[in-house]
Scaffold this active site. Structure first.
Site, PDB file in Angstrom:
ATOM      1  N   ASP A   6       2.851  -0.253   4.034  1.00  0.00           N
ATOM      2  CA  ASP A   6       3.742   0.753   3.480  1.00  0.00           C
ATOM      3  C   ASP A   6       3.450   0.762   1.970  1.00  0.00           C
ATOM      4  O   ASP A   6       2.852  -0.196   1.451  1.00  0.00           O
ATOM      5  CB  ASP A   6       5.195   0.353   3.772  1.00  0.00           C
ATOM      6  CG  ASP A   6       6.193   1.226   3.054  1.00  0.00           C
ATOM      7  OD1 ASP A   6       6.040   2.454   3.097  1.00  0.00           O
ATOM      8  OD2 ASP A   6       7.134   0.673   2.436  1.00  0.00           O
TER       9      ASP A   6
ATOM     10  N   ASP B  95       5.731   2.363  -1.056  1.00  0.00           N
ATOM     11  CA  ASP B  95       6.885   2.151  -1.944  1.00  0.00           C
ATOM     12  C   ASP B  95       7.648   0.890  -1.538  1.00  0.00           C
ATOM     13  O   ASP B  95       8.083   0.762  -0.392  1.00  0.00           O
ATOM     14  CB  ASP B  95       7.828   3.362  -1.865  1.00  0.00           C
ATOM     15  CG  ASP B  95       7.143   4.644  -2.330  1.00  0.00           C
ATOM     16  OD1 ASP B  95       6.635   4.662  -3.453  1.00  0.00           O
ATOM     17  OD2 ASP B  95       7.118   5.619  -1.554  1.00  0.00           O
TER      18      ASP B  95
ATOM     19  N   LYS C 294      15.680   3.730   0.911  1.00  0.00           N
ATOM     20  CA  LYS C 294      14.343   3.136   1.069  1.00  0.00           C
ATOM     21  C   LYS C 294      13.732   3.559   2.402  1.00  0.00           C
ATOM     22  O   LYS C 294      14.375   3.421   3.447  1.00  0.00           O
ATOM     23  CB  LYS C 294      14.438   1.613   1.041  1.00  0.00           C
ATOM     24  CG  LYS C 294      14.443   1.038  -0.343  1.00  0.00           C
ATOM     25  CD  LYS C 294      14.341  -0.477  -0.285  1.00  0.00           C
ATOM     26  CE  LYS C 294      14.396  -1.074  -1.668  1.00  0.00           C
ATOM     27  NZ  LYS C 294      14.507  -2.535  -1.616  1.00  0.00           N
TER      28      LYS C 294
ATOM     29  N   SER D 255       2.726   5.541   4.833  1.00  0.00           N
ATOM     30  CA  SER D 255       3.863   5.779   3.933  1.00  0.00           C
ATOM     31  C   SER D 255       4.578   7.090   4.233  1.00  0.00           C
ATOM     32  O   SER D 255       3.958   8.059   4.667  1.00  0.00           O
ATOM     33  CB  SER D 255       3.341   5.812   2.490  1.00  0.00           C
ATOM     34  OG  SER D 255       4.309   6.334   1.620  1.00  0.00           O
ATOM     35  N   ALA D 256       5.883   7.116   3.957  1.00  0.00           N
ATOM     36  CA  ALA D 256       6.672   8.343   4.132  1.00  0.00           C
ATOM     37  C   ALA D 256       6.482   9.293   2.951  1.00  0.00           C
ATOM     38  O   ALA D 256       6.866  10.457   3.011  1.00  0.00           O
ATOM     39  CB  ALA D 256       8.151   7.974   4.248  1.00  0.00           C
TER      40      ALA D 256
ATOM     41  N   LYS E 203       9.934   7.653   9.802  1.00  0.00           N
ATOM     42  CA  LYS E 203      10.319   6.332  10.276  1.00  0.00           C
ATOM     43  C   LYS E 203      11.832   6.356  10.524  1.00  0.00           C
ATOM     44  O   LYS E 203      12.530   6.998   9.754  1.00  0.00           O
ATOM     45  CB  LYS E 203       9.998   5.265   9.220  1.00  0.00           C
ATOM     46  CG  LYS E 203       8.512   5.169   8.850  1.00  0.00           C
ATOM     47  CD  LYS E 203       8.324   4.284   7.612  1.00  0.00           C
ATOM     48  CE  LYS E 203       6.885   4.325   7.120  1.00  0.00           C
ATOM     49  NZ  LYS E 203       6.653   3.611   5.867  1.00  0.00           N
TER      50      LYS E 203
ATOM     51  N   GLU F  32       6.103  -3.964   5.559  1.00  0.00           N
ATOM     52  CA  GLU F  32       7.167  -2.966   5.337  1.00  0.00           C
ATOM     53  C   GLU F  32       8.359  -3.561   4.598  1.00  0.00           C
ATOM     54  O   GLU F  32       8.680  -4.724   4.800  1.00  0.00           O
ATOM     55  CB  GLU F  32       7.686  -2.496   6.705  1.00  0.00           C
ATOM     56  CG  GLU F  32       7.311  -1.102   7.105  1.00  0.00           C
ATOM     57  CD  GLU F  32       7.851  -0.004   6.218  1.00  0.00           C
ATOM     58  OE1 GLU F  32       8.798  -0.242   5.450  1.00  0.00           O
ATOM     59  OE2 GLU F  32       7.317   1.109   6.289  1.00  0.00           O
ATOM     60  N   ASP F  33       9.016  -2.744   3.773  1.00  0.00           N
ATOM     61  CA  ASP F  33      10.219  -3.238   3.090  1.00  0.00           C
ATOM     62  C   ASP F  33      11.491  -2.558   3.602  1.00  0.00           C
ATOM     63  O   ASP F  33      12.579  -2.905   3.159  1.00  0.00           O
ATOM     64  CB  ASP F  33      10.121  -3.019   1.571  1.00  0.00           C
ATOM     65  CG  ASP F  33      10.229  -1.564   1.196  1.00  0.00           C
ATOM     66  OD1 ASP F  33       9.579  -0.726   1.864  1.00  0.00           O
ATOM     67  OD2 ASP F  33      10.982  -1.246   0.260  1.00  0.00           O
TER      68      ASP F  33
HETATM   69  C1  BG6 Z   1       9.440   6.316   0.844  1.00  0.00           C
HETATM   70  C2  BG6 Z   1      10.453   5.820  -0.160  1.00  0.00           C
HETATM   71  O1  BG6 Z   1       8.298   5.504   0.830  1.00  0.00           O
HETATM   72  O2  BG6 Z   1       9.040   7.655   0.520  1.00  0.00           O
HETATM   73  C3  BG6 Z   1      11.640   6.759  -0.209  1.00  0.00           C
HETATM   74  O3  BG6 Z   1      10.877   4.519   0.220  1.00  0.00           O
HETATM   75  C4  BG6 Z   1      11.167   8.185  -0.518  1.00  0.00           C
HETATM   76  O4  BG6 Z   1      12.561   6.320  -1.174  1.00  0.00           O
HETATM   77  C5  BG6 Z   1      10.120   8.610   0.516  1.00  0.00           C
HETATM   78  O5  BG6 Z   1      12.249   9.095  -0.492  1.00  0.00           O
HETATM   79  C6  BG6 Z   1       9.540   9.988   0.239  1.00  0.00           C
HETATM   80  O6  BG6 Z   1       8.858   9.952  -0.989  1.00  0.00           O
HETATM   81  P1  BG6 Z   1       8.322  11.226  -1.789  1.00  0.00           P
HETATM   82  O7  BG6 Z   1       7.369  10.621  -2.785  1.00  0.00           O
HETATM   83  O8  BG6 Z   1       7.609  12.090  -0.783  1.00  0.00           O
HETATM   84  O9  BG6 Z   1       9.488  11.900  -2.385  1.00  0.00           O
HETATM   85 MG    MG Z   2       8.872   1.209   1.558  1.00  0.00          MG
END
Ligand code: BG6
Ligand code: MG
Length: 217
Positions: free
Chosen positions: A9, A11, A45, A114-115, A145, A169-170
């Site tokens: 992951d 962030d 998160k 990652s999201a 997720k 993952e966190d």
């Molecule tokens: C995740 C973060 O990785 O990504 C969330 O933990 C964040 O806090 C999400 O909202 C979406 O990120 P972004 O960069 O697309 O706004």
């Molecule tokens: Mg994360």
């Protein structure tokens, strides 16, 4: 025998961007007269941008029209990117680079799961793009997720059986996604919160090379 694949992951695992999200969400909340706390930021998160704004609006008991919703999401992201722009390799969390270097030196296969829709920019700013053979981010998935889509896609791109994948993952949602995908989940953070993980470290810094070695074939 197939080799282990290491899926990270972004962030909260490789970089501490939660503080930047917090600044941007807090300013947005303030503009709507909503009180937004650090504790609430914790709950965001691993949560997608859309879902995060929905949650903040629900906490503040506010409803807005679709146009305003889109405008606020754009505003928030612009402010967040203002912080991301200043990132360098120094912003990688302690312990990350030695592990990535060790894995690369030992010809291991790595993916990002990652999201975030900003994942590629962050990888570029921190100069770690080349470590990953596959990148699956918020632009390439349709289900957030705890749905396992992001990790299953990464495994597919790497041509790796799911039971050979290790996920770092966190977030609770991320651990659940890894578990549902049939992968080995490693939680980075509080063991009371991430209790569903197969293994937990309080921070990336605590991960030592012999542990990484034990995951390799
Ligand atoms: C995740 C973060 O990785 O990504 C969330 O933990 C964040 O806090 C999400 O909202 C979406 O990120 P972004 O960069 O697309 O706004
Ligand atoms: Mg994360």
């Amino acid at each position: 025998m197939k080799k282990t694949c290491f899926i990270f992951d972004l962030d909260g695992v490789l970089v501490d961007t939660a503080k930047f999200h917090f600044i941007a969400w807090q300013n947005l909340a303030k503009s709507l007269d909503i009180n937004f706390t650090e504790k609430q930021n914790e709950e965001l998160k691993g949560v997608s941008r859309i879902k995060s704004l929905e949650k903040i609006l629900a906490w503040g008991n506010k409803t807005i029209n679709e146009e305003t919703f889109q405008y606020l999401m754009k505003q928030k992201n612009e402010e967040y990117l203002g912080c991301v722009k200043k990132m360098t390799q120094e912003d990688l969390l302690p312990g990350v680079l030695p592990v990535l270097n060790y894995l690369r030196k030992n010809n291991q296969t790595l993916a990002l799961g990652s999201a975030s829709k900003n994942a590629k920019t962050i990888l570029q700013k921190t100069a770690i793009t080349s470590y990953f053979q596959a990148i699956v981010d918020g632009n390439s998935v349709t289900k957030a997720k705890p749905d396992p889509e992001v990790f299953l896609k990464a495994a597919q791109l790497l041509n790796c059986p799911t039971n050979k994948c290790v996920v770092f993952e966190d977030s609770v949602a991320g651990i659940q996604a890894a578990n549902t995908a049939g992968m080995y989940s490693i939680g980075i953070g509080n063991d009371k919160i991430l209790k569903e993980a197969n293994f937990i470290f309080p921070s990336f810094h605590q991960i030592k090379i012999p542990f990484i070695q034990s995951l390799m074939d």
